[in-house]
Scaffold this motif. Structure first.
Motif, PDB file in Angstrom:
ATOM      1  N   MET A  13       0.841  -1.205   0.000  1.00 41.11           N
ATOM      2  CA  MET A  13       0.000   0.000   0.000  1.00 41.11           C
ATOM      3  C   MET A  13       0.868   1.245   0.000  1.00 41.11           C
ATOM      4  SD  MET A  13      -2.953   1.054   2.744  1.00 41.11           S
ATOM      5  CE  MET A  13      -3.816   2.618   2.588  1.00 41.11           C
ATOM      6  N   SER A  14       0.533   2.203  -0.859  1.00 42.08           N
ATOM      7  CA  SER A  14       1.336   3.428  -0.990  1.00 42.08           C
ATOM      8  C   SER A  14       1.169   4.325   0.224  1.00 42.08           C
ATOM      9  CB  SER A  14       0.930   4.194  -2.246  1.00 42.08           C
ATOM     10  OG  SER A  14       1.110   3.404  -3.391  1.00 42.08           O
ATOM     11  N   SER A  15       2.243   4.999   0.584  1.00 39.36           N
ATOM     12  CA  SER A  15       2.162   6.002   1.639  1.00 39.36           C
ATOM     13  C   SER A  15       1.347   7.186   1.149  1.00 39.36           C
ATOM     14  CB  SER A  15       3.567   6.462   2.035  1.00 39.36           C
ATOM     15  OG  SER A  15       4.313   5.390   2.584  1.00 39.36           O
ATOM     16  N   GLU A  16       0.673   7.848   2.089  1.00 42.96           N
ATOM     17  CA  GLU A  16      -0.204   8.976   1.747  1.00 42.96           C
ATOM     18  C   GLU A  16       0.304  10.255   2.393  1.00 42.96           C
ATOM     19  OE1 GLU A  16      -4.152   6.068   1.536  1.00 42.96           O
ATOM     20  OE2 GLU A  16      -3.770   7.296   3.320  1.00 42.96           O
ATOM     21  N   TYR A  17       0.107  11.366   1.680  1.00 46.40           N
ATOM     22  CA  TYR A  17       0.578  12.671   2.127  1.00 46.40           C
ATOM     23  C   TYR A  17      -0.544  13.673   1.901  1.00 46.40           C
ATOM     24  CZ  TYR A  17       4.737   9.877   1.285  1.00 46.40           C
ATOM     25  OH  TYR A  17       5.648   8.852   1.272  1.00 46.40           O
ATOM     26  N   PRO A  28      -2.698   9.994   6.117  1.00 48.51           N
ATOM     27  CA  PRO A  28      -1.449  10.613   5.656  1.00 48.51           C
ATOM     28  C   PRO A  28      -0.344  10.555   6.704  1.00 48.51           C
ATOM     29  CG  PRO A  28      -3.134  12.277   6.104  1.00 48.51           C
ATOM     30  CD  PRO A  28      -3.811  10.956   6.186  1.00 48.51           C
ATOM     31  N   GLU A  29       0.872  10.350   6.209  1.00 50.75           N
ATOM     32  CA  GLU A  29       2.037  10.321   7.094  1.00 50.75           C
ATOM     33  C   GLU A  29       2.531  11.727   7.404  1.00 50.75           C
ATOM     34  OE1 GLU A  29       5.085   7.789   5.606  1.00 50.75           O
ATOM     35  OE2 GLU A  29       3.779   6.023   5.503  1.00 50.75           O
ATOM     36  N   THR A  30       2.421  12.617   6.401  1.00 51.50           N
ATOM     37  CA  THR A  30       2.847  14.000   6.606  1.00 51.50           C
ATOM     38  C   THR A  30       1.798  14.952   6.062  1.00 51.50           C
ATOM     39  OG1 THR A  30       4.080  14.115   4.513  1.00 51.50           O
ATOM     40  CG2 THR A  30       5.302  13.391   6.469  1.00 51.50           C
ATOM     41  N   LEU A  31       1.942  16.200   6.449  1.00 54.41           N
ATOM     42  CA  LEU A  31       0.999  17.260   6.063  1.00 54.41           C
ATOM     43  C   LEU A  31       1.785  18.531   5.822  1.00 54.41           C
ATOM     44  CD1 LEU A  31      -2.201  18.192   8.111  1.00 54.41           C
ATOM     45  CD2 LEU A  31      -0.456  19.903   7.701  1.00 54.41           C
ATOM     46  N   ILE A  34       9.546  14.352  -1.811  1.00 55.36           N
ATOM     47  CA  ILE A  34      11.011  14.345  -1.790  1.00 55.36           C
ATOM     48  C   ILE A  34      11.515  14.063  -0.385  1.00 55.36           C
ATOM     49  CG2 ILE A  34      13.089  15.756  -2.128  1.00 55.36           C
ATOM     50  CD1 ILE A  34      11.520  17.227  -4.373  1.00 55.36           C
ATOM     51  N   HIS A  35      10.886  14.684   0.607  1.00 57.42           N
ATOM     52  CA  HIS A  35      11.285  14.448   1.999  1.00 57.42           C
ATOM     53  C   HIS A  35      11.139  12.973   2.366  1.00 57.42           C
ATOM     54  CE1 HIS A  35      10.310  14.068   6.356  1.00 57.42           C
ATOM     55  NE2 HIS A  35      11.363  14.852   6.467  1.00 57.42           N
ATOM     56  N   ALA A  36      10.089  12.327   1.847  1.00 54.25           N
ATOM     57  CA  ALA A  36       9.827  10.921   2.170  1.00 54.25           C
ATOM     58  C   ALA A  36      10.641   9.950   1.325  1.00 54.25           C
ATOM     59  CB  ALA A  36       8.336  10.628   2.004  1.00 54.25           C
ATOM     60  N   GLY A  37      11.361  10.457   0.313  1.00 53.44           N
ATOM     61  CA  GLY A  37      12.158   9.594  -0.549  1.00 53.44           C
ATOM     62  C   GLY A  37      11.396   8.997  -1.721  1.00 53.44           C
ATOM     63  N   GLU A  38      10.168   9.495  -1.958  1.00 51.73           N
ATOM     64  CA  GLU A  38       9.408   9.007  -3.119  1.00 51.73           C
ATOM     65  C   GLU A  38      10.090   9.430  -4.427  1.00 51.73           C
ATOM     66  OE1 GLU A  38       6.936   7.023  -2.875  1.00 51.73           O
ATOM     67  OE2 GLU A  38       5.897   7.373  -0.970  1.00 51.73           O
ATOM     68  N   PHE A  39      10.692  10.593  -4.412  1.00 43.50           N
ATOM     69  CA  PHE A  39      11.508  11.071  -5.535  1.00 43.50           C
ATOM     70  C   PHE A  39      12.858  11.501  -4.980  1.00 43.50           C
ATOM     71  CE2 PHE A  39       7.132  12.051  -6.989  1.00 43.50           C
ATOM     72  CZ  PHE A  39       7.121  11.289  -8.151  1.00 43.50           C
TER      73      PHE A  39
END
Length: 463
Positions: A1-5, A71-74, A443-448
Motif C-alpha cells: 500500500m502506498s504512503s499517503e501525504y 497521511p504520514e505527513t501534512l 522528496i522528503h519521504a524519498g518518493e523522488f
C-alpha cells in the motif's frame, strides 16, 4: 500500500485538502475536503477570519481520515504577505488584516519622506517588487495605528506559520513566504535586521527562517486526539506561488511559467536574484523558492477581476458562461492596465473597468460580455508584455508559456495569450499549488530523489 501525504492549500477565496500518493513514480491526487475563505469587515479593516481558517484546517484533517486516508505527513500553503502578532501567552494581538485593506496607502512614500528607507535601497537589498501591501508597509502602518501592539508582541508569524503553530506548537518563519515581507536580505537569505531596526520594529519577534522540506513536528496531543490523526507536519513552500512553481515541468530553460489564479504570477526560476535598476523599474520581484532558488516574476492582477465581475451579478453565472459572454464581443480590442491599483479592491469591478475604458475614449457596450472581453484582452496583453520584459532583463529568448493553476482551464484566455505573445501555451496541473506542496513532502519521504525527478512525473499538454 502506498504512503499517503496531505496538502492543505488555502487561497484567498477557498481552501482544499488533497491527498497525494506515488505509485511507480506516478502521482495520484484526491481531494478530501473543501471550504470557503474570504474577507470580513472588522474594526474598520478588511480582515481574514483566522478562527474559521484554523477550524477548517482541523475539520479537513478529520474528514480526510473519515474517508479512509491516513497521511504520514501534512503541509500547509497560503497566500503571502499577511501575518499575525502573538503576545507572551501566544494569543493573537488585534486582527489579521488582509492585504487588500487600505491601511498601507501612502506608506511607501512616507518611509521615503521620513528617510527611513527608500524603495531603491530596499529593492537593492531584498529584490522584492513594490506592492503597496507588502508586509514591510503593513507592519509600519500597524505600528502607526497601534504602537502598543509591538510593546506586547513576542512573535511574528505569517498566516501559514500561524496555522502550523496551531497544529504543532512550533514557531517558525518559512523561507518562501518570509521573503515576500521585503525584510529578508536576498544575498544572505536571512532577516535583514538593519532594515527591521530602522523601521523601529522589535527584532526578537521574528523567528528563525526554515527552508521547505524541514520537519516541523507532529500534531499537538490535543489536535491528534480531536482528529484521530498522528501526522508529522512538513514545511512545503508555504507561499502558494512557491508551491505552484514546483509543479511546473519546464520543457527547457526557455519556458516562462504562469501561475494563474486569483493572482497571475508570471516569471522564471533563477539561481541568483536580479536586483538591478532596470529590474526595479520594471517592478519584477525575486521571491525565495525551493532550495534557495529565486522566483523571478511579475505580479499581475489575474482572475480576481473575473471573480469580482461574477460576484456582482445576480444570479451568479458559471465561469464557462462568463467566458462565452466574452467571446460574443471578440471584436472589442480595448485594454486597461490590469496592474492599476484601482482594480485592487473596487466597489464595483464592472463600473471601474467601464470608467477606465471611458477615460481612454474607448467606451464599451453596457454588457457583461464586453467587460469580460476587456479583461481578457488586458490580461493577455499584460502577459505578452511581461514575456518581452523578461527577455530583456534575463537576456534569454523564450519559446513557450506553461500555465498552472485554475486559470489553465480557461482555453479562451490561453488562446488570446498565445496570440498576443506569439508563443505556444502549454497547460500544467489545475491543482498546481497543492501538487507543489505535495512534491516537497514526496522528496522528503524519498518518493523522488529530487525536484528534477519529481517534475518528470508531472505531465503537461499543449493547449
Amino acid at each position: 500500500m502506498s504512503s499517503e501525504y496531505l496538502a492543505v492549500d488555502i487561497g484567498a477565496s477557498s481552501g482544499r485538502h488533497i491527498v497525494g500518493t506515488v505509485d511507480n513514480k506516478k502521482i495520484n491526487m484526491t481531494e478530501t475536503y473543501r471550504f470557503e475563505n474570504g474577507l470580513i469587515e472588522k474594526n474598520g479593516h478588511k480582515c481574514w477570519d483566522i478562527e474559521n481558517l484554523k477550524n477548517s484546517v482541523i475539520a479537513g484533517i478529520k474528514e480526510t481520515l473519515k474517508r479512509g486516508f491516513y497521511p504520514e505527513t501534512l503541509g500547509i500553503d497560503t497566500w503571502a504577505v499577511d501575518f499575525v502578532l502573538l503576545d507572551k501567552n501566544d494569543e493573537i494581538i488585534g486582527d489579521a488584516v488582509a492585504y487588500r485593506d487600505s491601511r498601507t496607502n501612502g506608506i511607501c512614500e512616507e518611509l521615503e519622506k521620513l528617510k527611513v528607507i527608500s524603495f531603491r535601497e530596499l529593492y537593492s537589498k531584498t529584490g522584492i517588487q513594490y506592492q503597496k501591501f507588502n508586509t514591510i508597509y503593513q507592519l509600519f502602518a500597524l505600528k502607526k495605528e497601534h504602537p502598543d501592539y509591538f510593546e506586547k508582541a513576542e512573535t511574528f508569524l505569517m498566516i501559514p506559520d500561524y496555522l502550523n503553530f496551531v497544529l504543532t506548537g512550533v514557531k517558525a518563519n518559512e523561507y518562501t513566504n518570509a521573503t515576500t515581507t521585503a525584510l529578508v536580505n536576498a544575498k544572505t537569505g536571512d532577516w535583514d535586521f538593519e532594515i527591521i531596526d530602522r523601521l523601529g520594529l522589535p527584532g526578537h519577534i521574528f523567528q528563525e527562517i526554515q527552508m521547505p522540506g524541514t520537519p516541523l513536528g507532529r500534531l499537538r496531543p490535543e489536535i491528534a486526539s480531536e482528529t484521530g490523526a498522528d501526522i508529522e507536519v512538513i514545511l512545503p513552500a508555504t507561499h502558494d506561488t512557491g508551491s505552484a512553481f514546483l509543479s511546473v515541468p519546464a520543457k527547457n530553460d526557455t519556458s516562462v511559467f504562469l501561475s494563474s489564479g486569483t493572482w497571475s504570477l508570471m516569471g522564471v526560476e533563477n539561481r541568483e536574484a536580479i536586483a538591478s535598476d532596470a529590474s526595479r523599474a520594471a517592478n519584477f520581484t525575486n521571491e525565495g523558492g525551493y532550495e534557495h532558488r529565486f522566483r523571478y516574476l511579475k505580479n499581475i492582477m489575474g482572475l480576481w477581476m473575473n471573480q469580482n465581475v461574477r460576484r456582482e451579478l445576480d444570479p451568479k453565472p458559471a465561469f464557462p458562461d462568463l467566458i462565452a459572454s466574452a467571446q460574443k464581443f471578440s471584436d472589442i480590442k480595448t485594454t486597461v492596465d490590469v496592474d492599476d491599483e484601482r482594480f485592487l479592491a473596487p466597489v464595483s469591478m464592472i463600473d471601474e473597468i467601464k470608467k477606465a475604458c471611458a477615460e481612454k475614449n474607448e467606451p464599451i457596450p453596457d454588457e457583461t460580455g464586453a467587460v469580460m472581453q476587456v479583461i481578457y484582452n488586458s490580461l493577455a496583453d499584460d502577459y505578452a508584455k511581461t514575456v518581452k520584459q523578461l527577455e530583456k532583463l534575463t537576456g534569454k529568448k523564450f519559446t513557450c508559456i506553461i500555465v498552472v493553476g485554475g486559470g489553465s482551464q480557461d482555453k479562451y484566455l490561453n488562446k488570446l495569450t498565445s496570440e498576443a505573445s506569439g508563443l505556444p501555451v502549454y497547460c500544467g496541473p489545475v491543482e498546481g499549488t497543492a501538487l507543489g506542496n505535495l512534491i516537497v513532502q514526496f522528496i522528503h519521504a524519498g518518493e523522488f530523489e529530487d525536484l528534477k525527478e519529481a517534475r518528470k512525473a508531472v505531465s503537461i499538454m499543449k493547449q
